[in-house]
Design a protein around this motif. Structure first.
Motif, PDB file in Angstrom:
ATOM      1  N   ASN A  16       0.834  -1.200   0.000  1.00  0.00           N
ATOM      2  CA  ASN A  16       0.000   0.000   0.000  1.00  0.00           C
ATOM      3  C   ASN A  16       0.870   1.253   0.000  1.00  0.00           C
ATOM      4  N   SER A  17       1.979   1.203   0.747  1.00  0.00           N
ATOM      5  CA  SER A  17       2.917   2.320   0.768  1.00  0.00           C
ATOM      6  C   SER A  17       3.546   2.531  -0.598  1.00  0.00           C
ATOM      7  N   ILE A  18       3.912   1.421  -1.258  1.00  0.00           N
ATOM      8  CA  ILE A  18       4.487   1.509  -2.600  1.00  0.00           C
ATOM      9  C   ILE A  18       3.482   2.119  -3.575  1.00  0.00           C
ATOM     10  N   ALA A  19       2.239   1.649  -3.506  1.00  0.00           N
ATOM     11  CA  ALA A  19       1.208   2.140  -4.433  1.00  0.00           C
ATOM     12  C   ALA A  19       0.970   3.639  -4.259  1.00  0.00           C
ATOM     13  N   GLN A  20       0.994   4.110  -2.977  1.00  0.00           N
ATOM     14  CA  GLN A  20       0.757   5.514  -2.732  1.00  0.00           C
ATOM     15  C   GLN A  20       1.901   6.387  -3.221  1.00  0.00           C
ATOM     16  N   ASN A  21       3.122   5.839  -3.203  1.00  0.00           N
ATOM     17  CA  ASN A  21       4.286   6.613  -3.601  1.00  0.00           C
ATOM     18  C   ASN A  21       4.689   6.382  -5.051  1.00  0.00           C
ATOM     19  N   SER A  22       4.019   5.473  -5.724  1.00  0.00           N
ATOM     20  CA  SER A  22       4.397   5.156  -7.092  1.00  0.00           C
ATOM     21  C   SER A  22       3.969   6.268  -8.041  1.00  0.00           C
ATOM     22  N   LYS A  23       4.911   6.708  -8.868  1.00  0.00           N
ATOM     23  CA  LYS A  23       4.623   7.729  -9.853  1.00  0.00           C
ATOM     24  C   LYS A  23       5.441   7.464 -11.098  1.00  0.00           C
ATOM     25  N   PHE A  24       4.798   7.652 -12.242  1.00  0.00           N
ATOM     26  CA  PHE A  24       5.510   7.579 -13.510  1.00  0.00           C
ATOM     27  C   PHE A  24       5.922   8.994 -13.909  1.00  0.00           C
ATOM     28  N   GLU A  25       7.127   9.105 -14.440  1.00  0.00           N
ATOM     29  CA  GLU A  25       7.630  10.385 -14.927  1.00  0.00           C
ATOM     30  C   GLU A  25       8.259  10.176 -16.299  1.00  0.00           C
ATOM     31  N   LEU A  26       8.078  11.164 -17.162  1.00  0.00           N
ATOM     32  CA  LEU A  26       8.584  11.065 -18.539  1.00  0.00           C
ATOM     33  C   LEU A  26       8.986  12.452 -19.009  1.00  0.00           C
ATOM     34  N   GLY A  27      10.087  12.524 -19.788  1.00  0.00           N
ATOM     35  CA  GLY A  27      10.492  13.822 -20.298  1.00  0.00           C
ATOM     36  C   GLY A  27      11.690  13.749 -21.223  1.00  0.00           C
ATOM     37  N   PRO A  28      12.024  14.879 -21.857  1.00  0.00           N
ATOM     38  CA  PRO A  28      13.149  14.930 -22.793  1.00  0.00           C
ATOM     39  C   PRO A  28      14.470  15.152 -22.069  1.00  0.00           C
ATOM     40  N   GLU A  29      15.549  14.765 -22.734  1.00  0.00           N
ATOM     41  CA  GLU A  29      16.887  14.974 -22.187  1.00  0.00           C
ATOM     42  C   GLU A  29      17.871  15.207 -23.324  1.00  0.00           C
ATOM     43  N   ASN A 171       4.129  19.150 -10.894  1.00  0.00           N
ATOM     44  CA  ASN A 171       4.273  18.023 -11.810  1.00  0.00           C
ATOM     45  C   ASN A 171       5.442  18.194 -12.783  1.00  0.00           C
ATOM     46  N   LEU A 172       6.385  19.084 -12.462  1.00  0.00           N
ATOM     47  CA  LEU A 172       7.502  19.348 -13.371  1.00  0.00           C
ATOM     48  C   LEU A 172       8.805  19.460 -12.590  1.00  0.00           C
ATOM     49  N   LYS A 173       9.829  18.725 -13.068  1.00  0.00           N
ATOM     50  CA  LYS A 173      11.154  18.756 -12.457  1.00  0.00           C
ATOM     51  C   LYS A 173      12.200  18.979 -13.537  1.00  0.00           C
ATOM     52  N   ILE A 174      13.319  19.572 -13.127  1.00  0.00           N
ATOM     53  CA  ILE A 174      14.488  19.689 -14.003  1.00  0.00           C
ATOM     54  C   ILE A 174      15.605  18.840 -13.415  1.00  0.00           C
ATOM     55  N   THR A 175      16.342  18.157 -14.276  1.00  0.00           N
ATOM     56  CA  THR A 175      17.404  17.263 -13.817  1.00  0.00           C
ATOM     57  C   THR A 175      18.735  17.644 -14.460  1.00  0.00           C
ATOM     58  N   LEU A 176      19.792  17.539 -13.688  1.00  0.00           N
ATOM     59  CA  LEU A 176      21.163  17.709 -14.157  1.00  0.00           C
ATOM     60  C   LEU A 176      21.961  16.503 -13.686  1.00  0.00           C
ATOM     61  N   GLY A 205      27.384  14.718 -19.810  1.00  0.00           N
ATOM     62  CA  GLY A 205      26.636  15.649 -18.984  1.00  0.00           C
ATOM     63  C   GLY A 205      25.277  15.874 -19.610  1.00  0.00           C
ATOM     64  N   ASN A 206      24.217  15.775 -18.822  1.00  0.00           N
ATOM     65  CA  ASN A 206      22.860  15.854 -19.357  1.00  0.00           C
ATOM     66  C   ASN A 206      22.015  16.869 -18.593  1.00  0.00           C
ATOM     67  N   ILE A 207      21.069  17.472 -19.304  1.00  0.00           N
ATOM     68  CA  ILE A 207      20.032  18.287 -18.687  1.00  0.00           C
ATOM     69  C   ILE A 207      18.688  17.834 -19.249  1.00  0.00           C
ATOM     70  N   GLY A 208      17.701  17.730 -18.374  1.00  0.00           N
ATOM     71  CA  GLY A 208      16.411  17.222 -18.830  1.00  0.00           C
ATOM     72  C   GLY A 208      15.246  17.740 -18.023  1.00  0.00           C
ATOM     73  N   LEU A 209      14.055  17.428 -18.475  1.00  0.00           N
ATOM     74  CA  LEU A 209      12.813  17.740 -17.780  1.00  0.00           C
ATOM     75  C   LEU A 209      12.054  16.454 -17.515  1.00  0.00           C
ATOM     76  N   LEU A 210      11.345  16.402 -16.389  1.00  0.00           N
ATOM     77  CA  LEU A 210      10.505  15.259 -16.062  1.00  0.00           C
ATOM     78  C   LEU A 210       9.103  15.740 -15.724  1.00  0.00           C
ATOM     79  N   PHE A 211       8.125  15.161 -16.406  1.00  0.00           N
ATOM     80  CA  PHE A 211       6.711  15.480 -16.157  1.00  0.00           C
ATOM     81  C   PHE A 211       6.065  14.288 -15.457  1.00  0.00           C
ATOM     82  N   GLU A 212       5.389  14.550 -14.358  1.00  0.00           N
ATOM     83  CA  GLU A 212       4.662  13.495 -13.652  1.00  0.00           C
ATOM     84  C   GLU A 212       3.396  13.151 -14.425  1.00  0.00           C
ATOM     85  N   LEU A 213       3.185  11.850 -14.652  1.00  0.00           N
ATOM     86  CA  LEU A 213       2.014  11.401 -15.407  1.00  0.00           C
ATOM     87  C   LEU A 213       0.902  10.930 -14.479  1.00  0.00           C
TER      88      LEU A 213
END
Length: 213
Positions: A16-29, A171-176, A205-213
């Motif tokens: 139940n804890s896993i299900a509550q914290n589970s999130k899919f994220e997708l984005g360009p890099e 619902n938006l993150k930036i990654t380095l 070295g990468n920079i990207g965005l992640l959108f929570e689905l």
């Protein structure tokens, strides 16, 4: 009986804890690779690293607050520079792959800024290969040859990296990140055990965005 019920309740609470914290994220890099070959008892002219671009998509499945499974599907340029290969000029060997790493990601920190470490393996399919021969200097007149048949159609190895994630919106993150790949399979199609072999390796070295689905 009581012990079994208690174990089942613990198991239910875990999932139940896993299900509550589970999130899919997708984005360009997009990223910059510093690439060359790794030589394993090989009788080759050792060369110098070259800079190549990479771009594609990143997907993550967060199954807890600190852990995720991360995968990418990216175009990645690899290769090497060999100076004076034929005593008259320089040669840049470019290899272009469609790469898919699959890695475990461990995150630390709370709030909008988190650090992460990821590790895993990758597989790649060779899209194209070109040899660029420069008679005088790099950037001058060149002769380009398609030599894809000289290389294996796949590349296998291990991958890893470190980086940071910053939450811009709900619902938006930036990654380095700074990472790398270490090839474990020969790149040359006609290598022999008595001559050694070469494998891909690079830092990126990468920079990207992640959108929570």
């Amino acid at each position: 009986m009581t012990k079994t019920i208690f174990q089942l309740l613990l198991l239910f609470a875990f999932f139940n804890s896993i299900a509550q914290n589970s999130k899919f994220e997708l984005g360009p890099e997009i990223g910059l690779n510093i690439s060359d070959f790794r030589y394993i008892e090989a009788r080759y002219v050792q060369g110098y690293s070259i800079e190549r671009i990479s771009f594609g998509l990143v997907g993550k499945f967060n199954f807890s607050r600190n852990w995720a499974i991360k995968s990418k599907l990216k175009y990645e340029g690899k290769g090497i520079l060999n100076e004076n290969e034929w005593d008259t000029g320089s040669v840049i060997q470019k290899l272009n792959y469609l790469v898919m790493p699959i890695m475990a990601e461990w995150r630390l920190g709370k709030g909008n800024l988190q650090g992460f470490f990821n590790f895993g393996a990758y597989g790649a399919t060779l899209i194209s290969a070109k040899r660029e021969y420069y008679l005088n200097s790099i950037g001058g007149e060149k002769d380009t040859t398609d030599n894809k048949d000289e290389f294996k159609p796949y590349d296998l190895g291990v991958a890893g990296g470190v980086g940071i994630i910053y939450q811009l919106k709900n619902n938006l993150k930036i990654t380095l990140d700074l990472g790398g790949q270490l090839g474990l399979s020969p790149v040359d199609s006609g290598y022999g055990s008595n001559t050694g072999w070469r494998a891909n390796q690079h830092l990126t070295g990468n920079i990207g965005l992640l959108f929570e689905l």
